[in-house]
Every structure is written in structure tokens, then in C-alpha cells.
Design a protein around this motif. Structure first.
Motif, short mmCIF file in Angstrom:
data_model
loop_
_atom_site.label_atom_id
_atom_site.label_comp_id
_atom_site.label_asym_id
_atom_site.label_seq_id
_atom_site.Cartn_x
_atom_site.Cartn_y
_atom_site.Cartn_z
N ARG A 188 42.73 -75.12 33.42
CA ARG A 188 43.97 -75.85 33.66
C ARG A 188 43.78 -76.78 34.85
O ARG A 188 43.25 -76.37 35.89
CB ARG A 188 45.12 -74.89 33.95
CG ARG A 188 45.53 -74.05 32.75
CD ARG A 188 46.63 -73.06 33.11
NE ARG A 188 47.05 -72.31 31.94
CZ ARG A 188 46.44 -71.22 31.48
NH1 ARG A 188 45.37 -70.76 32.12
NH2 ARG A 188 46.87 -70.61 30.40
N PRO A 189 44.21 -78.03 34.75
CA PRO A 189 44.18 -78.90 35.93
C PRO A 189 45.08 -78.34 37.03
O PRO A 189 46.19 -77.88 36.76
CB PRO A 189 44.73 -80.23 35.41
CG PRO A 189 44.64 -80.15 33.92
CD PRO A 189 44.77 -78.71 33.57
N ARG A 190 44.60 -78.37 38.25
CA ARG A 190 45.40 -77.89 39.39
C ARG A 190 46.28 -79.03 39.89
O ARG A 190 45.82 -80.15 40.07
CB ARG A 190 44.48 -77.38 40.50
CG ARG A 190 43.71 -76.12 40.12
CD ARG A 190 42.62 -75.79 41.11
NE ARG A 190 41.63 -76.86 41.17
CZ ARG A 190 41.36 -77.57 42.27
NH1 ARG A 190 42.02 -77.32 43.40
NH2 ARG A 190 40.46 -78.52 42.24
N ALA A 191 47.54 -78.73 40.11
CA ALA A 191 48.51 -79.75 40.53
C ALA A 191 49.27 -79.28 41.76
O ALA A 191 49.75 -78.14 41.81
CB ALA A 191 49.49 -80.06 39.40
N LEU A 230 55.41 -78.78 34.68
CA LEU A 230 53.98 -79.05 34.77
C LEU A 230 53.16 -77.92 34.15
O LEU A 230 52.15 -78.16 33.48
CB LEU A 230 53.57 -79.27 36.23
CG LEU A 230 54.04 -80.58 36.85
CD1 LEU A 230 53.89 -80.54 38.36
CD2 LEU A 230 53.26 -81.76 36.27
N ALA A 235 49.25 -77.47 33.31
CA ALA A 235 48.74 -77.48 34.68
C ALA A 235 48.89 -76.12 35.33
O ALA A 235 49.76 -75.32 34.97
CB ALA A 235 49.47 -78.54 35.51
N LEU A 286 47.38 -85.12 32.26
CA LEU A 286 47.06 -83.70 32.23
C LEU A 286 46.45 -83.31 30.88
O LEU A 286 45.55 -82.46 30.81
CB LEU A 286 48.31 -82.87 32.50
CG LEU A 286 48.87 -82.97 33.93
CD1 LEU A 286 50.25 -82.33 34.00
CD2 LEU A 286 47.92 -82.30 34.92
#
Length: 448
Positions: A220-223, A255, A260, A358
Motif C-alpha cells: 500500500r502506498p504510504r500517505a 484514502l 493507501a 494511488l
């Protein structure tokens, strides 16, 4: 009138001042004029989404984050970065498909005293004319001809097993009936699922059955979420010029629904230095800011981005609400999505820029576009796309009231956002919709 029954106001009472002026401005002759748009250099809405989707693919990169090994318990919602290949035959041995008897040869059969249960490994071979009780999933004894279901057999007063006449002709079974042979589903080395497959609960079950403890997947992309505004309250009723922060509670779960991992949610003071320090200290893949993207006295996002040498990919979008949104890339290849401070405008920016960004980082497939006819007409902006909350009723989309930039009442009752082109949409016109995450997957599925 309940929120889902409220219609979009055709008199544009829900538009912001600039939109309303653009809608009613006339030439002396009575025709609508086309003044120079205040954001004439802004990016068209479809182009902005395309730029956000391509943004991670610069410099020859694939776009998605580096794959990692993820335990099955943590992989739900990710995307496979390597094919799922069977590590064993499935099933890995001949098994019984039913509760009943394993039989050898034609009947009637003498029945062994001890049965065969699942999880037991060694069983003596059956001799011709012999049967043994067997449970579903148990390993088939050697020299078994077939499995006779419990409801298809009976024992006589001498303990001999017979086929019931209602099931098959007496004393006969079909070779291999109700036996799952080894490798029936797959052989070791078979590809079960390709790269790019979303990890769903059935995929997790398939992986476990095939012998996996971890999956190679795109993480997962970190936001990080930075909420700007000295006027915001974290609790209690608004008072003395202060208002409640609506975006702090709204953005993190949204998100997460977009794939995310939200690593921080911080309130940042209205100074350029505070924002600069927060951005430069973040190691998230994506920073999401709220407010400060226009040109007001406390709009510090542009100066902070110039200070860190970021590249502006999108600086304003021809969409209402939310036109001052932006997308930037930092020197180390990370991204910042600047959302307007008004709540519905921020939602617009989230779906315009953050969602496609994302999606690419997480290697998630793009949703299939679809259209529905609008039940009511929607007033359009002369130059810009409008995103209007709608409720879905059967095969039609009902535009909802309370869709101004600062309002959340419409989106809280909505199932989707209608993409209304410049000039508006008439009743019954087919209009593309953007689904909201929870309308398709359910709260328990999308908020993982």
C-alpha cells in the motif's frame, strides 16, 4: 425532504460566488459572454486525471511501488506482483468427496470396523468385496474402486453393505465416483492467477490451499495527511470564528479505501515554515494537504513547493468544486496532492488527483467507466466540468442538493458523483459516474 430525495437546484443556489457570476454574466445583447477564465491555464479535468495516473511512471519506472513479501493475513486488497503458481498438486492425494463408504469391487461388501477420518495418513488397502466408513476429505485407501455416499447405501442384519435400489442398480458403483483424484484442480507448477490480480478473500484461500504463507504483492502506498488552518477545531461546537475540522475525520478512511496506508494525520499551523518542515520531514510516498492551494494571504502550499524544488504537474483543474487543487512531484520522486480547504472541493480533488495516483502506485486496476441517465437536469458551468453528488435509484441517477464547495450534506447521502460536462446536462442524459468506494465494496471490504 430526506437527503436522498433532494434534487439539484437548477437555479444554482448551491454554487460558489464565482460560479454563479459566470453562469449569469451577460452581454448587453442578452447572450452569455465568455470572459477570460480566471484559471485559464488550469488543466482540463480528464487530462488532470490522466496526468495523475501517469505521474509515478516517469524516468522509466513501472509506476508501482517495489513488491514485497506479505503474510496472507495482511495481503487483502493488495495486487499480486508475481504469478500465483501451485506449490503442490490440488488435491495432493486422492480424497473422498462425500461422507460414506470407500468400497472395492462390486457389492455387497463386508464393512471394516474402523473408519477412515480426514487427517489420518496411513490406511491398509481394501480387498475385493470390502468397504470402510470414510469422511469427506479423508485420504482414499489403496485399491478403492469408488466412494458410496451415506444416503446411497444400507447395511443388512448381517452387517453387509448394499447399494440402495433408488440410487443405482443393486450391487453396482461407477469406478471413481465421488473421489477427488490427486491433481484434479491443478498440478504443481500450474499458474493459478496472473500478475495484477487483486487479492480478494478467495485469492487468499486459493493461496493457502496451494501452499503459500506469504504473497509477493505491491504494498500500500504510504500517505501523510496535513490539515492546514488555524481556524479549525478538533472537537466541540464551532464558536468565535472557529469551525470544526471535517477533513481530518474524512480523508484518512477515504484514502484507506483508495488503497493507501495512512501513516500520519497532522494539524499544521498557517505558516510557510511549518508546512515546509512537515513536507521535508515526511517519508510517505504521498503527502496530502488540505487548504492553502489558492493565492490568499495564508495559502502557503505553492511557496513551500517552490522552496523544496518540487515540479508542479497539475496546477489548477477546470472542475467545480475544487479548481485550485494541485499535484506536485518532489526531487526524490515522491508526490504531493494539494486539496482545497472546502470539504466537497477537497473530495473533488481526492477523486481527481489522489485516486488515480494511488491506483498506479498500488498497481490496482482502473474501474470500468459506466453511465446512467440523470433523472433531473443539472446546471453546468460555462467552462469547467462539474462533479455533482447523486443517489442511484434503479437505472437512473438522482442529482442531490447541497452540493456547494463547502457542503458535505449531499456527498454524505450520495452513491456516486456525476461528471457533468461544461454547459450542463439535461434530464435523461447519459452521464458518466464515479462510484464512491463504499457503494461497490461495502464498508467492511474497502476500509481494510
Amino acid at each position: 425532504m430526506p437527503p436522498r430525495a433532494a434534487r439539484a437546484d437548477k437555479n444554482a443556489d448551491d454554487l460558489d460566488v464565482e460560479e454563479a457570476l459566470a453562469l449569469v454574466r451577460k452581454h448587453p445583447g442578452g447572450t452569455t459572454d465568455t470572459p477570460r477564465h480566471p484559471h485559464h491555464d488550469a488543466t482540463a479535468w480528464p487530462d488532470a486525471r490522466a496526468i495523475a495516473e501517469r505521474a509515478p511512471r516517469h524516468g522509466g519506472r513501472t509506476g508501482c511501488l517495489t513488491p514485497v513479501a506479505v503474510p496472507l493475513a495482511s495481503a487483502l486488497g493488495l495486487t499480486l506482483a508475481a504469478p500465483l503458481t501451485a506449490l503442490t498438486d490440488l488435491p495432493s492425494f486422492d480424497t473422498s468427496a462425500m461422507d460414506g463408504w470407500a468400497v472395492s469391487g462390486p457389492g455387497p461388501w463386508s464393512v471394516r470396523d474402523e473408519g477412515v477420518l480426514a487427517g489420518h495418513t496411513a490406511h491398509a488397502p481394501l480387498t475385493d468385496g470390502e468397504a470402510v466408513r470414510i469422511a469427506t476429505g479423508a485420504r482414499i485407501p489403496p485399491d478403492t474402486t469408488a466412494v458410496l455416499r451415506s444416503e446411497h447405501g444400507r447395511t443388512d442384519d448381517k452387517g453387509r453393505l448394499h447399494v440402495t435400489a433408488a440410487a443405482r442398480p443393486p450391487h453396482t458403483v461407477t469406478h471413481g465416483q465421488d473421489i477427488r483424484p490427486r491433481g484434479q484442480e491443478c498440478r504443481s507448477g500450474d499458474q493459478l492467477l496472473p500478475v495484477g490480480t487483486p487479492v480478494t478473500p478467495p485469492v487468499l484461500g486459493m493461496a493457502a490451499a496451494a501452499g503459500y504463507d506469504t504473497l509477493t504483492a505491491v504494498p500500500r502506498p504510504r500517505a501523510d495527511v496535513f490539515v492546514l488552518g488555524d481556524e479549525l477545531l478538533g472537537e466541540g461546537l464551532p464558536h468565535d470564528g472557529l469551525i470544526r475540522d471535517a477533513l481530518g475525520p474524512l480523508l484518512p478512511p477515504w484514502l484507506r479505501a483508495l488503497g493507501a496506508e495512512v501513516t500520519a494525520v497532522r494539524r499544521i499551523g498557517d505558516t510557510e515554515q511549518a508546512l515546509y518542515e512537515a513536507i521535508t520531514a515526511s517519508d510517505a510516498d504521498v503527502v496530502v494537504t488540505t487548504g492553502g492551494t489558492a493565492a490568499g494571504p495564508v495559502d502557503h502550499v505553492h511557496p513551500a513547493l517552490r522552496r523544496i524544488g518540487a515540479e508542479l504537474l497539475v496546477d489548477g483543474v477546470k472542475v467545480r468544486p475544487g479548481h485550485p487543487m494541485l499535484l506536485a512531484r518532489t526531487k526524490d520522486g515522491r508526490h504531493l496532492v494539494g486539496l482545497p480547504g472546502n470539504p466537497l472541493a477537497a473530495v473533488s480533488g481526492l477523486l481527481t488527483l489522489a485516486e488515480p495516483l494511488l491506483r498506479t502506485l498500488a498497481a490496482r486496476p482502473a474501474p470500468e467507466p459506466y453511465t446512467l441517465p440523470l433523472r433531473d437536469g443539472v446546471q453546468g458551468h460555462p467552462h469547467d466540468t462539474r462533479l455533482v453528488p447523486v443517489a442511484l435509484h434503479g437505472d437512473r441517477a438522482l442529482p442531490l442538493l447541497y452540493n456547494g464547495p463547502a457542503m458535505l450534506r449531499g456527498i454524505a447521502a450520495a452513491d456516486a458523483l456525476a461528471i457533468v460536462p461544461p454547459g450542463g446536462a439535461r434530464p435523461g442524459q447519459e452521464t458518466e459516474l464515479l462510484d464512491l468506494p463504499w457503494t461497490s465494496g461495502g464498508i467492511g471490504v474497502c476500509f481494510t
